[in-house]
Design a protein around this motif. Structure first.
Motif, mmCIF file in Angstrom:
data_model
loop_
_atom_site.group_PDB
_atom_site.id
_atom_site.type_symbol
_atom_site.label_atom_id
_atom_site.label_comp_id
_atom_site.label_asym_id
_atom_site.label_seq_id
_atom_site.Cartn_x
_atom_site.Cartn_y
_atom_site.Cartn_z
ATOM 1 N N LYS A 74 0.816 -1.216 0.000
ATOM 2 C CA LYS A 74 0.000 0.000 0.000
ATOM 3 C C LYS A 74 0.852 1.269 0.000
ATOM 4 O O LYS A 74 0.398 2.316 -0.459
ATOM 5 C CB LYS A 74 -0.982 -0.018 1.166
ATOM 6 N N ARG A 80 -5.918 -4.648 -7.385
ATOM 7 C CA ARG A 80 -4.849 -3.744 -6.976
ATOM 8 C C ARG A 80 -4.175 -3.181 -8.208
ATOM 9 O O ARG A 80 -4.094 -3.842 -9.251
ATOM 10 C CB ARG A 80 -3.822 -4.480 -6.111
ATOM 11 N N THR A 116 -0.795 -0.240 -9.306
ATOM 12 C CA THR A 116 0.240 0.726 -8.957
ATOM 13 C C THR A 116 0.656 1.440 -10.236
ATOM 14 O O THR A 116 0.953 0.796 -11.249
ATOM 15 C CB THR A 116 1.461 0.042 -8.328
ATOM 16 N N HIS A 136 -0.673 3.922 -5.420
ATOM 17 C CA HIS A 136 -1.186 2.553 -5.301
ATOM 18 C C HIS A 136 -2.610 2.585 -4.769
ATOM 19 O O HIS A 136 -2.951 3.395 -3.897
ATOM 20 C CB HIS A 136 -0.299 1.746 -4.347
ATOM 21 N N ALA A 137 -3.448 1.690 -5.277
ATOM 22 C CA ALA A 137 -4.806 1.505 -4.774
ATOM 23 C C ALA A 137 -5.124 0.021 -4.786
ATOM 24 O O ALA A 137 -4.719 -0.711 -5.698
ATOM 25 C CB ALA A 137 -5.820 2.278 -5.614
ATOM 26 N N GLU A 138 -5.840 -0.432 -3.769
ATOM 27 C CA GLU A 138 -6.196 -1.850 -3.675
ATOM 28 C C GLU A 138 -7.482 -2.000 -2.885
ATOM 29 O O GLU A 138 -7.870 -1.113 -2.112
ATOM 30 C CB GLU A 138 -5.080 -2.646 -2.990
ATOM 31 N N TYR A 184 -9.976 -1.568 1.840
ATOM 32 C CA TYR A 184 -9.317 -0.876 0.739
ATOM 33 C C TYR A 184 -8.216 0.007 1.309
ATOM 34 O O TYR A 184 -8.210 0.368 2.491
ATOM 35 C CB TYR A 184 -10.298 -0.064 -0.096
ATOM 36 N N VAL A 219 -5.285 3.238 -0.098
ATOM 37 C CA VAL A 219 -4.688 4.090 -1.118
ATOM 38 C C VAL A 219 -3.398 4.661 -0.546
ATOM 39 O O VAL A 219 -3.334 5.015 0.637
ATOM 40 C CB VAL A 219 -5.638 5.226 -1.551
ATOM 41 N N ALA A 234 0.000 5.994 3.427
ATOM 42 C CA ALA A 234 -1.177 5.263 2.952
ATOM 43 C C ALA A 234 -2.289 5.361 3.981
ATOM 44 O O ALA A 234 -2.035 5.480 5.190
ATOM 45 C CB ALA A 234 -0.835 3.799 2.690
ATOM 46 N N THR A 236 -5.740 3.169 5.141
ATOM 47 C CA THR A 236 -6.379 1.854 5.027
ATOM 48 C C THR A 236 -7.660 1.843 5.834
ATOM 49 O O THR A 236 -7.678 2.290 6.990
ATOM 50 C CB THR A 236 -5.454 0.742 5.565
#
Length: 749
Positions: free
Chosen positions: A163, A193, A195, A204-206, A236, A238, A252, A254
């Motif tokens: 992340k 996910r 990047t 990055h995002a997931e 999630y 970012v 990040a 979360t």
């Protein structure tokens, strides 16, 4: 009862494990092949940026092995690895048990920084992470307390994620997606996910969405599915980083949200209370049933965790130092415990934490890391189970939440030097911890008639008088505590050549009691117990005429690790012995069955105990495409004085796994025997042993240099055997899963 040590299981494990394999180190990108090696992944939890092997046994789950094994909970994902068992509570909460002990004697980390939730307070509380979003999981068996404090006395689990990007993606963008379906609980999961890089910046995002119903259990249990074992969650994150040739700095955010059931839950014992050291489970006088409804409602936990991380790693940032590492985090955690429509308690944990580590250049032949950590936390939730009950009229008292404020400062140093074939390492850590329990808010709901009466009794300042009386009583029952634990270790690795090595570690670790061990005073309906902490006027603990601040769990341990790496035959095995003074545990006072559901009165106290055991695995590569592995573990624990055994200690396990690949097709078959446990605490029952047969088959489609697609199926408990985990607080209400097959498709680019 048989009180002899389990020599038969230990002898079998020793005979079949000359010592044991380091886990295969695979690329953190889950789209790469299971046989590819990426040396950029190191055991960061134990060594920082060093590359020497760890003295105590370590293992890394990564790549395809992690993808195939992972479940919704961390404990289920790691269960079955050498030395790791499972403390399960349905499908939503599961904690790893390392060398016979779970939280708070193992530390769960997020990329080397503590993961702050409330999973160490009660077994029905989930660890606030989603294994489906992890790149790797590092497991340290043995003391890791020098870097991470006394809670890592038995090991650490480090969760590695992406992340906060640490490098620019190849080609400017990379990502992965995965879909899963589980037959045993109707699991439906989607993971994604991505990047992207631009110049020196990476973003990055997931995210993951998972829904699982009640999981199936063998029919011998008396039902086809375990009621209230459902679990669903959404997570999630970012993040972004500035990346340079010398390192990176990034941040990040979360968020994790989860709803999961509590199987076997009963609130019938919510009425239980004590009269001195007598547990009474019937309503009378001011003691009432806070629920007043049947047990037919579904009980579940509704969890939310928000976390901000700042991470930085730089080489050659300061003169004289080769590496600098920074970890800052702020966690805002809360969960509601709900029964039907009733919110009966709420746990919160707000923690700010920072740690910095500086690795110096060689000095007199030594290289090492100096570090410091500061933690400031506010916790609430224990001793409350009646939030749904309105405050009555014409009453007064202190109302929840009850906050526990913790401040901790820690400093640590580790140094290492090579003397030819011998690598020597020593480490020290000192902590200063203080917990305060301020008085909660005072409330009085008097009608004018009662106000006049109280004015007549106490004068015009009656409200202040009653509040002062209540506050003084609360503070006397919840005193602040200070603990200053100290830990030290000395060890070395003798490199014998040709991949052989011997590691020996001597350690002294001190662990301060956690909030529940100190301040519990009431019912824990998840474990069907009434608990009394050591700081709350605990008559059992005070028999020794000691103060809670005097108690530091002190572990003197010796760990021997044997390794062979390289070549067709590899192994890693650890043998350990722990002599523990003031081991904090819940002692049974009595069991009350007045409501029809057994309720244990447990008082925390301290005693001298010992743990000993062996764990590891050995593998032999039959051909370049096939390998066979034998693995196992065994733990023996008992009190040094008297005949009492410690609760929830697993006996041992022995298993074998065969792996084979045929180009893009790969498969493995694993069979393990977990031995029964007859050495039980006074309020436990014996647990039968069981066999577990698991298998995996996967097929990879070649799609170019930077793309891949894999289809896989992972079957667990294929013989559908009814099994109970002795380490679980609710083993009889929460059997292990029956036969289940997870089907997955994952695509990476």
């Amino acid at each position: 009862m048989n009180k002899r040590p389990g020599l038969s299981e230990a002898a079998v494990v020793l005979a079949m494990m000359p010592t044991i394999l380091c886990a295969q180190t695979l690329d953190p990108d889950p789209q790469r092949g299971a046989n590819e090696i990426d040396n950029t992944v190191t055991v960061t939890a134990s060594k920082g940026d060093e590359t020497q092997p760890a003295i105590t046994p370590t293992q890394t789950l990564i790549g395809a092995e992690l993808v195939h094994r992972r479940q919704g909970g961390l404990g289920e994902t790691l269960a079955g690895l050498p030395g790791v068992h499972l403390d399960n509570f349905g499908g939503g909460a599961s904690r790893p048990v390392i060398r016979g002990q779970t939280l708070p004697r193992i530390e769960v980390l997020s990329d080397g920084a503590a993961l702050f939730d409330v999973s160490s307070v009660s077994p029905d509380h989930a660890i606030a992470t989603d294994p489906l979003l992890l790149d790797a999981i590092e497991i340290i068996r043995g003391p890791a307390a020098i870097r991470y404090g006394g809670n890592a006395v038995n090991g650490a689990v480090n969760l590695i994620d992406s992340k906060v990007p640490t490098r620019l993606p190849e080609g400017g963008v990379s990502g992965a997606t995965e879909l899963r379906y589980g037959s045993g609980d109707n699991e439906k999961t989607a993971v994604g996910r991505v990047t992207a890089g631009a110049g020196q910046f990476a973003i990055h995002a997931e995210g993951v969405r998972r829904h699982a119903g009640n999981y199936e259990v063998p029919h011998a249990y008396g039902a086809d599915a375990l009621a209230d074992s459902f679990a669903e969650n959404t997570s999630y994150a970012v993040g972004a980083s500035w990346i340079t040739p010398k390192g990176y700095i990034g941040a990040a955010f979360t968020r994790m949200k989860s709803d999961y059931g509590l199987p076997g839950h009963s609130h019938l014992n919510g009425v239980c209370h004590t009269h001195d050291l007598d547990l009474h489970c019937a309503a009378h006088g001011g003691y009432d049933d806070p629920f007043g409804s049947p047990d037919s409602h579904t009980a579940y936990i509704k969890l939310r965790s928000d976390r901000v991380d700042v991470r930085a790693d730089y080489r050659d940032l300061l003169p004289g130092f080769s590496h600098a590492r920074l970890r800052l985090s702020h966690t805002d955690y809360a969960h509601d415990e709900v029964d039907g429509a009733m919110l009966f308690t709420r746990y919160t944990n707000k923690v700010s934490d920072g740690r910095i580590e500086l690795t110096h250049r060689p000095l007199l032949g030594f290289t090492g890391t100096l570090g410091a950590q500061y933690t400031d936390g506010t916790f609430s939730g224990i001793n409350v189970e009646d939030l749904h009950v309105p405050f009555p009229d014409n009453a007064y008292g202190l109302v929840p939440p009850y906050y526990h404020l913790t401040k901790n400062i820690g400093v640590f140093l580790s140094e290492r030097r090579s003397f030819g074939a011998l690598d020597v390492e020593f480490a020290l850590r000192k902590d200063w911890r203080e917990i305060r329990v301020p008085a909660p808010a005072f409330r009085a709901t008097m009608t004018p008639e009662y106000e006049a009466l109280f004015t007549e009794w106490y004068g015009s300042g009656w409200r202040q008088f009653l509040e002062s009386e209540q506050v003084d009583s609360f503070l006397a029952k919840n005193p602040g505590t200070k603990h200053n634990p100290f830990s030290a270790s000395l060890g070395g690795i003798w490199n014998l050549g040709q991949g052989y090595s011997i590691g020996l570690s001597l350690s002294h670790t001190e662990r301060a009691p956690n909030v529940r061990e100190l301040y519990a005073r009431g019912n824990n309906l998840a474990t069907n117990s009434y608990e009394l902490g050591i700081a709350v006027d605990n008559a059992v603990f005070k028999e020794g005429k000691r103060e809670a601040g005097d108690v530091l769990e002190s572990t003197d341990a010796i760990d021997l690790t044997l390794r062979k790496t390289g070549g067709p035959f590899e192994y890693e095995v650890g043998v350990f012995y722990q002599d523990i003074g003031d081991y904090i545990f819940a002692q049974l006072i009595e069991t009350e069955r007045e409501t029809g559901v057994a309720h244990n009165f447990l008082a925390y106290t301290a005693a001298d105990v010992r743990f000993a055991g062996i764990d590891g695995q050995a593998s032999y590569r039959l051909t370049p495409a096939s390998r066979i592995t034998v693995f196992g573990d065994h733990v023996h624990a008992r009190m040094k004085h008297g005949d009492e055994h410690l609760p929830r200690v697993p006996r041992g396990r022995l298993g074998a796994r065969y792996e084979q690949s045929w180009g893009p097709l790969s498969a493995d078959l694993e069979l393990a025997r977990t031995f029964g446990q007859s050495r039980i605490a006074s309020y436990e029952t014996e647990t039968a042993g069981y066999n577990m047969l698991n298998a995996t088959v996967a097929y990879r489609f070649a799609m170019g240099a930077r793309q891949s697609l894999e289809l896989y199926a992972r079957g667990t408990n294929l013989t559908n055997e009814l099994a109970f985990s002795h380490t679980s607080f609710v083993k009889n209400q929460s059997p292990l899963r029956g036969r289940s097959i997870a089907f997955g498709a994952r695509y990476g680019f």
